[in-house]
Design a protein around this motif. Sequence first.
Motif, mmCIF file in Angstrom:
data_model
loop_
_atom_site.group_PDB
_atom_site.id
_atom_site.type_symbol
_atom_site.label_atom_id
_atom_site.label_comp_id
_atom_site.label_asym_id
_atom_site.label_seq_id
_atom_site.Cartn_x
_atom_site.Cartn_y
_atom_site.Cartn_z
ATOM 1 N N ILE A 16 0.846 -1.185 0.000
ATOM 2 C CA ILE A 16 0.000 0.000 0.000
ATOM 3 C C ILE A 16 0.884 1.238 0.000
ATOM 4 O O ILE A 16 1.831 1.341 0.779
ATOM 5 N N GLY A 17 0.544 2.187 -0.881
ATOM 6 C CA GLY A 17 1.301 3.418 -0.989
ATOM 7 C C GLY A 17 0.417 4.641 -0.839
ATOM 8 O O GLY A 17 -0.788 4.539 -0.600
ATOM 9 N N THR A 18 1.029 5.792 -0.973
ATOM 10 C CA THR A 18 0.313 7.062 -0.991
ATOM 11 C C THR A 18 0.622 7.759 -2.302
ATOM 12 O O THR A 18 1.629 7.477 -2.954
ATOM 13 N N ASP A 19 -0.251 8.685 -2.690
ATOM 14 C CA ASP A 19 -0.108 9.366 -3.979
ATOM 15 C C ASP A 19 -0.542 10.817 -3.824
ATOM 16 O O ASP A 19 -1.724 11.107 -3.660
ATOM 17 N N THR A 20 0.446 11.738 -3.854
ATOM 18 C CA THR A 20 0.187 13.168 -3.741
ATOM 19 C C THR A 20 0.410 13.877 -5.068
ATOM 20 O O THR A 20 -0.243 14.875 -5.365
ATOM 21 N N GLY A 21 1.334 13.342 -5.876
ATOM 22 C CA GLY A 21 1.574 13.879 -7.208
ATOM 23 C C GLY A 21 1.838 12.786 -8.219
ATOM 24 O O GLY A 21 2.242 13.056 -9.346
ATOM 25 N N GLY A 22 1.605 11.529 -7.791
ATOM 26 C CA GLY A 22 1.845 10.395 -8.674
ATOM 27 C C GLY A 22 2.541 9.243 -7.997
ATOM 28 O O GLY A 22 2.969 8.282 -8.642
ATOM 29 N N SER A 23 2.639 9.271 -6.671
ATOM 30 C CA SER A 23 3.540 8.377 -5.947
ATOM 31 C C SER A 23 3.118 6.923 -5.878
ATOM 32 O O SER A 23 3.885 6.085 -5.402
ATOM 33 N N VAL A 24 1.905 6.583 -6.326
ATOM 34 C CA VAL A 24 1.531 5.188 -6.563
ATOM 35 C C VAL A 24 1.680 4.867 -8.044
ATOM 36 O O VAL A 24 2.267 3.851 -8.437
ATOM 37 N N ARG A 25 1.150 5.737 -8.890
ATOM 38 C CA ARG A 25 1.106 5.449 -10.336
ATOM 39 C C ARG A 25 2.490 5.494 -10.980
ATOM 40 O O ARG A 25 2.787 4.702 -11.883
ATOM 41 N N ILE A 26 3.370 6.400 -10.525
ATOM 42 C CA ILE A 26 4.708 6.495 -11.117
ATOM 43 C C ILE A 26 5.520 5.223 -10.882
ATOM 44 O O ILE A 26 6.015 4.613 -11.847
ATOM 45 N N PRO A 27 5.701 4.774 -9.628
ATOM 46 C CA PRO A 27 6.487 3.545 -9.449
ATOM 47 C C PRO A 27 5.822 2.314 -10.051
ATOM 48 O O PRO A 27 6.507 1.391 -10.482
ATOM 49 N N ALA A 28 4.486 2.306 -10.102
ATOM 50 C CA ALA A 28 3.818 1.188 -10.772
ATOM 51 C C ALA A 28 4.214 1.142 -12.242
ATOM 52 O O ALA A 28 4.549 0.075 -12.779
ATOM 53 N N ALA A 29 4.191 2.298 -12.897
ATOM 54 C CA ALA A 29 4.552 2.347 -14.313
ATOM 55 C C ALA A 29 6.014 1.983 -14.538
ATOM 56 O O ALA A 29 6.348 1.238 -15.470
ATOM 57 N N MET A 30 6.894 2.487 -13.683
ATOM 58 C CA MET A 30 8.327 2.237 -13.877
ATOM 59 C C MET A 30 8.712 0.791 -13.635
ATOM 60 O O MET A 30 9.659 0.288 -14.248
ATOM 61 N N THR A 31 8.006 0.104 -12.739
ATOM 62 C CA THR A 31 8.382 -1.281 -12.401
ATOM 63 C C THR A 31 7.509 -2.323 -13.088
ATOM 64 O O THR A 31 7.769 -3.519 -12.971
ATOM 65 N N GLY A 32 6.440 -1.893 -13.778
ATOM 66 C CA GLY A 32 5.612 -2.835 -14.517
ATOM 67 C C GLY A 32 4.555 -3.537 -13.702
ATOM 68 O O GLY A 32 4.200 -4.686 -13.991
ATOM 69 N N VAL A 33 4.018 -2.865 -12.675
ATOM 70 C CA VAL A 33 2.922 -3.431 -11.900
ATOM 71 C C VAL A 33 1.701 -2.524 -12.033
ATOM 72 O O VAL A 33 1.730 -1.508 -12.717
ATOM 73 N N VAL A 34 0.613 -2.909 -11.380
ATOM 74 C CA VAL A 34 -0.608 -2.113 -11.376
ATOM 75 C C VAL A 34 -0.588 -1.196 -10.155
ATOM 76 O O VAL A 34 -0.268 -1.640 -9.041
ATOM 77 N N GLY A 35 -0.913 0.072 -10.362
ATOM 78 C CA GLY A 35 -0.990 1.021 -9.258
ATOM 79 C C GLY A 35 -2.259 1.839 -9.355
ATOM 80 O O GLY A 35 -2.497 2.498 -10.370
ATOM 81 N N TYR A 36 -3.076 1.771 -8.316
ATOM 82 C CA TYR A 36 -4.376 2.461 -8.305
ATOM 83 C C TYR A 36 -4.370 3.579 -7.278
ATOM 84 O O TYR A 36 -4.164 3.336 -6.092
ATOM 85 N N LYS A 37 -4.568 4.800 -7.739
ATOM 86 C CA LYS A 37 -4.736 5.968 -6.876
ATOM 87 C C LYS A 37 -6.225 6.231 -6.729
ATOM 88 O O LYS A 37 -6.914 6.556 -7.694
ATOM 89 N N ALA A 38 -6.730 6.095 -5.537
ATOM 90 C CA ALA A 38 -8.155 6.335 -5.293
ATOM 91 C C ALA A 38 -8.439 7.828 -5.229
ATOM 92 O O ALA A 38 -7.543 8.654 -5.046
ATOM 93 N N THR A 39 -9.694 8.177 -5.372
ATOM 94 C CA THR A 39 -10.107 9.548 -5.111
ATOM 95 C C THR A 39 -9.696 9.940 -3.700
ATOM 96 O O THR A 39 -9.840 9.157 -2.751
ATOM 97 N N ARG A 40 -9.191 11.149 -3.561
ATOM 98 C CA ARG A 40 -8.820 11.651 -2.237
ATOM 99 C C ARG A 40 -10.030 11.557 -1.301
ATOM 100 O O ARG A 40 -11.115 12.000 -1.625
ATOM 101 N N GLY A 41 -9.826 10.931 -0.142
ATOM 102 C CA GLY A 41 -10.900 10.770 0.826
ATOM 103 C C GLY A 41 -11.665 9.469 0.713
ATOM 104 O O GLY A 41 -12.532 9.195 1.550
ATOM 105 N N ARG A 42 -11.363 8.647 -0.292
ATOM 106 C CA ARG A 42 -12.076 7.362 -0.396
ATOM 107 C C ARG A 42 -11.774 6.482 0.812
ATOM 108 O O ARG A 42 -12.628 5.713 1.259
ATOM 109 N N TYR A 43 -10.555 6.575 1.328
ATOM 110 C CA TYR A 43 -10.170 5.829 2.517
ATOM 111 C C TYR A 43 -9.879 6.811 3.648
ATOM 112 O O TYR A 43 -9.438 7.933 3.419
ATOM 113 N N ALA A 44 -10.093 6.359 4.867
ATOM 114 C CA ALA A 44 -9.776 7.193 6.030
ATOM 115 C C ALA A 44 -8.275 7.451 6.087
ATOM 116 O O ALA A 44 -7.471 6.534 5.905
ATOM 117 N N MET A 45 -7.886 8.695 6.359
ATOM 118 C CA MET A 45 -6.478 9.084 6.394
ATOM 119 C C MET A 45 -5.896 9.069 7.802
ATOM 120 O O MET A 45 -4.719 9.400 7.984
#
Length: 453
Positions: free
Chosen positions: A172-201
């Motif tokens: 599980i990661g966090t994404d403020t400017g791409g921090s889930v989607r960027i490493p997912a793309a670079m390493t070849g895995v799936v990375g899902y950034k949810a809408t802000r607030g979908r999960y409790a912070m």
Amino acid sequence: MTSKKTLASLAVLVQSGDVDPVALAEETLARVESHNDRAVFIEITRERAEREAKAASERIRAGRSLGLLDGLPVAWKDLFDMAGSVTTAGSVVLKDQPTATADAAVVAALSGAGMISLGRTSMNEFAFSGLGVNPHHGTPRNPASTDVHRIPGGSSSGSAAAVAAGLVPLAIGTDTGGSVRIPAAMTGVVGYKATRGRYAMRGVFPLAGSLDSLGPLCLTVQDAVWADAAMHSLTAPVVRRAEPAELSLVIPETIVFDEAEAEVVTAFEGAIKRLEAAGVRIRRQPFPSFAAIFDLMRRHGALVNAEAYALHRERLDSPDAARMDPRVVTRVRLGEKISASDYIALVEARERLIHETADILNAGELIAHPTLPHVAPPLAPLLADDELFFRTNARTLRNTLIGNFLDFCGISIPCGTGAAGMPVGFLLSAPHHQDDRLLSAALALEAPIRGEV
């Protein structure tokens, strides 16, 4: 048991009784502890993992399974509180802080689903970069690299590397400017950034509260759907698989292809052709709101810099600043120049651009473009040249930060390879709070995006 098993395939083995959660946890811990890249994990929480695995084993043998994820392993970016452990946010300046007295809300949610927490993964210090470089704990090697040490992307660097290396099926990661989607793309895995607030912070160390969001890194979209459900305490997923012929995508002609590597564009366009062959409707058009974001940042500064400076201002005025990554300090100090009137102008313009972008989309349409304009670059030149580091970081964050500013949800799916055989990511995005529709489409489109049909 071989590495790189999905959550879904492991669930079959565990729920059938063919694999005991204790044995699975022990094998996973052994794989993590013997892995030749010691920079992937900051901390291994063996005692907790063994305790949780034993409880899962007893439940399942007694016929009281908690569901699909019971007994399966998960790793956490070092921003999530885990009871009895110190959340250091990838920084040495927090290592002497008190241990957390309670789990973060999403850690508790996955624990409640029966998942086994193995430890904390590496990250950029204070989550403030898209490259994954950490001078304190080391920079994880991109598992997809076969030539030189290439970066894994950040800031959820260890989370992506752990999944891509087959150490864990979910991180599980966090994404403020791409921090889930960027490493997912670079390493070849799936990375899902949810809408802000979908999960409790609650219990998550912040970077910029108006932009921070969370999400899973895993091997398949189906695994992301399962993780998403558990992260907001559903007992089972409610997302249905769409039909490709029901779906429409719009490809922005603004910003996202600027200076893109030719191989990245080729991989993306190959995926588009496969989607069209599957019946997906595709159109292209300019997105003036995308350009407007960068005009605003040039005039007023960036929201992330303003909010990060407010968070770390006292730390920067203390001896701790000398113990931080100087590149992080440089970026955080940019927020000092952002006035209250600049910040208000950014917030007001953001609300307007969110609505303007939604108005561009036809009913039910999703946005599609390359997650990044380039593949993962080698690490050594970035460490040797700060100007190159900052220029590469800005380019890396460019496509994904659009989604954070406009409060999109988004998912990066591997769509092929680019230079040096490195992975290329295909980013699907939707307006905020349309996560279920996005995941529904991603389930349907994953195979043609990957080239598996």
